[in-house]
Design an enzyme around this catalytic site. Structure first.
Site, PDB file in Angstrom:
ATOM      1  N   SER A 146       0.868  -1.179   0.000  1.00  0.00           N
ATOM      2  CA  SER A 146       0.000   0.000   0.000  1.00  0.00           C
ATOM      3  C   SER A 146       0.905   1.230   0.000  1.00  0.00           C
ATOM      4  O   SER A 146       2.089   1.135   0.373  1.00  0.00           O
ATOM      5  CB  SER A 146      -0.852   0.003   1.271  1.00  0.00           C
ATOM      6  OG  SER A 146      -1.503   1.243   1.434  1.00  0.00           O
ATOM      7  N   TYR A 159      -2.084  -0.480  10.526  1.00  0.00           N
ATOM      8  CA  TYR A 159      -2.129  -0.761   9.083  1.00  0.00           C
ATOM      9  C   TYR A 159      -0.794  -0.385   8.425  1.00  0.00           C
ATOM     10  O   TYR A 159      -0.248  -1.141   7.623  1.00  0.00           O
ATOM     11  CB  TYR A 159      -3.292   0.015   8.454  1.00  0.00           C
ATOM     12  CG  TYR A 159      -3.540  -0.294   6.991  1.00  0.00           C
ATOM     13  CD1 TYR A 159      -4.064  -1.512   6.587  1.00  0.00           C
ATOM     14  CD2 TYR A 159      -3.247   0.645   5.997  1.00  0.00           C
ATOM     15  CE1 TYR A 159      -4.292  -1.797   5.249  1.00  0.00           C
ATOM     16  CE2 TYR A 159      -3.469   0.370   4.652  1.00  0.00           C
ATOM     17  CZ  TYR A 159      -3.996  -0.850   4.286  1.00  0.00           C
ATOM     18  OH  TYR A 159      -4.215  -1.127   2.959  1.00  0.00           O
TER      19      TYR A 159
HETATM   20  N1  LIG Z   1      -8.695  -0.059  -1.477  1.00  0.00           N
HETATM   21  C1  LIG Z   1      -7.617   0.644  -1.248  1.00  0.00           C
HETATM   22  O1  LIG Z   1      -7.665   1.878  -1.273  1.00  0.00           O
HETATM   23  C2  LIG Z   1      -6.286  -0.024  -0.998  1.00  0.00           C
HETATM   24  C3  LIG Z   1      -5.145   0.793  -1.004  1.00  0.00           C
HETATM   25  C4  LIG Z   1      -3.902   0.216  -0.768  1.00  0.00           C
HETATM   26  C5  LIG Z   1      -3.802  -1.145  -0.533  1.00  0.00           C
HETATM   27  N2  LIG Z   1      -4.915  -1.916  -0.509  1.00  0.00           N
HETATM   28  C6  LIG Z   1      -4.729  -3.340  -0.211  1.00  0.00           C
HETATM   29  O2  LIG Z   1      -5.220  -4.119  -1.289  1.00  0.00           O
HETATM   30  C7  LIG Z   1      -5.727  -5.352  -0.787  1.00  0.00           C
HETATM   31  C8  LIG Z   1      -7.154  -5.534  -1.282  1.00  0.00           C
HETATM   32  O3  LIG Z   1      -7.904  -4.428  -0.834  1.00  0.00           O
HETATM   33  P1  LIG Z   1      -9.396  -4.123  -1.288  1.00  0.00           P
HETATM   34  O4  LIG Z   1      -9.539  -2.655  -1.253  1.00  0.00           O
HETATM   35  O5  LIG Z   1      -9.742  -4.900  -2.497  1.00  0.00           O
HETATM   36  O6  LIG Z   1     -10.152  -4.712   0.011  1.00  0.00           O
HETATM   37  P2  LIG Z   1     -11.611  -5.365   0.137  1.00  0.00           P
HETATM   38  O7  LIG Z   1     -11.950  -5.329   1.590  1.00  0.00           O
HETATM   39  O8  LIG Z   1     -12.522  -4.691  -0.817  1.00  0.00           O
HETATM   40  O9  LIG Z   1     -11.324  -6.848  -0.325  1.00  0.00           O
HETATM   41  C9  LIG Z   1     -10.456  -7.662   0.449  1.00  0.00           C
HETATM   42  C10 LIG Z   1     -10.924  -9.091   0.392  1.00  0.00           C
HETATM   43  O10 LIG Z   1     -10.078  -9.835   1.277  1.00  0.00           O
HETATM   44  C11 LIG Z   1     -10.885 -10.715   2.016  1.00  0.00           C
HETATM   45  N3  LIG Z   1     -10.251 -11.041   3.307  1.00  0.00           N
HETATM   46  C12 LIG Z   1     -10.039 -10.223   4.358  1.00  0.00           C
HETATM   47  N4  LIG Z   1      -9.490 -10.898   5.371  1.00  0.00           N
HETATM   48  C13 LIG Z   1      -9.350 -12.182   4.947  1.00  0.00           C
HETATM   49  C14 LIG Z   1      -8.859 -13.363   5.547  1.00  0.00           C
HETATM   50  N5  LIG Z   1      -8.412 -13.385   6.809  1.00  0.00           N
HETATM   51  N6  LIG Z   1      -8.859 -14.509   4.825  1.00  0.00           N
HETATM   52  C15 LIG Z   1      -9.328 -14.520   3.554  1.00  0.00           C
HETATM   53  N7  LIG Z   1      -9.820 -13.432   2.923  1.00  0.00           N
HETATM   54  C16 LIG Z   1      -9.835 -12.276   3.629  1.00  0.00           C
HETATM   55  C17 LIG Z   1     -12.205  -9.968   2.229  1.00  0.00           C
HETATM   56  O11 LIG Z   1     -13.263 -10.844   2.534  1.00  0.00           O
HETATM   57  C18 LIG Z   1     -12.361  -9.240   0.901  1.00  0.00           C
HETATM   58  O12 LIG Z   1     -13.124  -9.975  -0.026  1.00  0.00           O
HETATM   59  C19 LIG Z   1      -5.595  -5.301   0.732  1.00  0.00           C
HETATM   60  O13 LIG Z   1      -4.424  -5.974   1.121  1.00  0.00           O
HETATM   61  C20 LIG Z   1      -5.489  -3.818   1.011  1.00  0.00           C
HETATM   62  O14 LIG Z   1      -4.799  -3.552   2.210  1.00  0.00           O
HETATM   63  C21 LIG Z   1      -6.154  -1.381  -0.740  1.00  0.00           C
END
Ligand SMILES: NC(=O)c1ccc[n+]([C@@H]2O[C@H](COP(=O)([O-])OP(=O)(O)OC[C@H]3O[C@@H](n4cnc5c(N)ncnc54)[C@H](O)[C@@H]3O)[C@@H](O)[C@H]2O)c1
Length: 260
Positions: A146, A159
């Site tokens: 991230s 985080y």
């Molecule tokens: N959305 C953003 O702005 C953003 C920015 C930087 C990084 N990220 C990173 O990208 C990745 C995906 O983010 P996103 O925005 O798609 O999140 P999201 O919450 O929309 O999707 C994440 C998915 O991971 C699953 N998940 C969570 N914990 C879990 C576990 N213990 N076991 C199995 N599945 C699990 C959830 O059920 C969900 O379907 C994450 O690692 C997040 O930290 C997101």
């Protein structure tokens, strides 16, 4: 135009594939020919991603599982191998955010859960992936870091710590496994429109939501948030042979935020 199919005959293991960036990544792999193992806590989410893949004529396998549970991860990986025979590409994307709090006010259980999912869970998946790929002498892994893995994000120290750890794990493992045919990279998204971000807006009215979106957008030099498909594109690039000399890298996909 003929569709580019960089992953014909390949297989991918994608965690957090039940929504957001993970779902778009799984769909993109499947569109380009890969069979995709879809791991997520959300049974409905993996089922929907599988439905979308199959509707497009692709091949997938839904595996509901918690990546912070070592036995569940081992079982999930074994199921994927049983179904597909091998895993060429892994994307360790499942992760959670934290409720905003000053560093001294983060509850211990929140700190522990963020570390358990974002760091320990990611490593548990890598452990299975690396053992398998090392035996085969090839493979690629992309971890979801991230902007918070490179820079500060006030009121989100758990985080931030977890995502800095993802960058460290990625670099260290990349060096260890470089001679064994395994490339390991990370992507560092800025603000991306996914269910994770939507949850930040819960309880806001339309005006408050618009103000929050404008505030987040303003952090990016491009003055907008990213789409999950834009992160998936970067993940597929790093997974593909086009990135054959790239390992240990953390690619910012953030509209210029980290450069600012
Ligand atoms: N959305 C953003 O702005 C953003 C920015 C930087 C990084 N990220 C990173 O990208 C990745 C995906 O983010 P996103 O925005 O798609 O999140 P999201 O919450 O929309 O999707 C994440 C998915 O991971 C699953 N998940 C969570 N914990 C879990 C576990 N213990 N076991 C199995 N599945 C699990 C959830 O059920 C969900 O379907 C994450 O690692 C997040 O930290 C997101």
């Amino acid at each position: 135009m003929k569709q580019n199919r960089r992953f014909d005959g390949k297989t991918a293991f994608v965690t957090g594939a039940g929504g957001g960036i993970g779902r778009e990544t799984a769909l993109a792999f499947a569109r380009e020919g890969a069979s995709v193992a879809l791991v997520d806590l959300l049974e409905d989410g993996t089922a929907e991603t599988l439905r979308l893949i199959e509707k497009d004529g692709g091949r997938g396998l839904a595996i509901p599982a918690d990546i912070s549970d070592a036995e569940a991860v081992a079982r999930s990986f074994a199921r994927a191998i049983l179904a597909f025979g091998k895993i060429d590409h892994a994307v360790n994307n499942a992760g959670i955010s934290q409720p905003q709090a000053a560093t001294a006010d983060i509850p211990l259980d929140v700190w522990a859960r963020v570390m358990r999912v974002n760091v320990t869970g990611l490593w548990l998946c890598m452990r299975e992936e690396l053992r398998h790929m090392a035996d085969r002498g090839s493979g690629s892994i992309v971890n979801l870091a991230s902007l918070a893995g490179l820079r500060t994000l006030p009121m989100s120290t758990a985080y931030v710590a977890s995502k800095h750890a993802v960058v460290g794990v990625t670099k260290n493992a990349a060096v260890e496994y470089a001679e064994r045919g395994i490339r390991i990279n990370a992507v560092a998204p800025g603000g991306v429109m996914t269910p994770m971000m939507d949850r930040e807006f819960i309880g806001m009215d339309d005006a408050q939501r618009a103000a929050a979106v404008a505030q987040i957008s303003a952090l990016h030099p491009m003055k907008r948030r990213g789409a999950a498909t834009e992160i998936a594109d970067a993940i597929l690039f790093l997974s593909s042979d086009q990135a054959s000399f790239i390992t240990g890298a953390c690619l910012s996909v953030d509209g210029g935020w980290a450069a600012n």
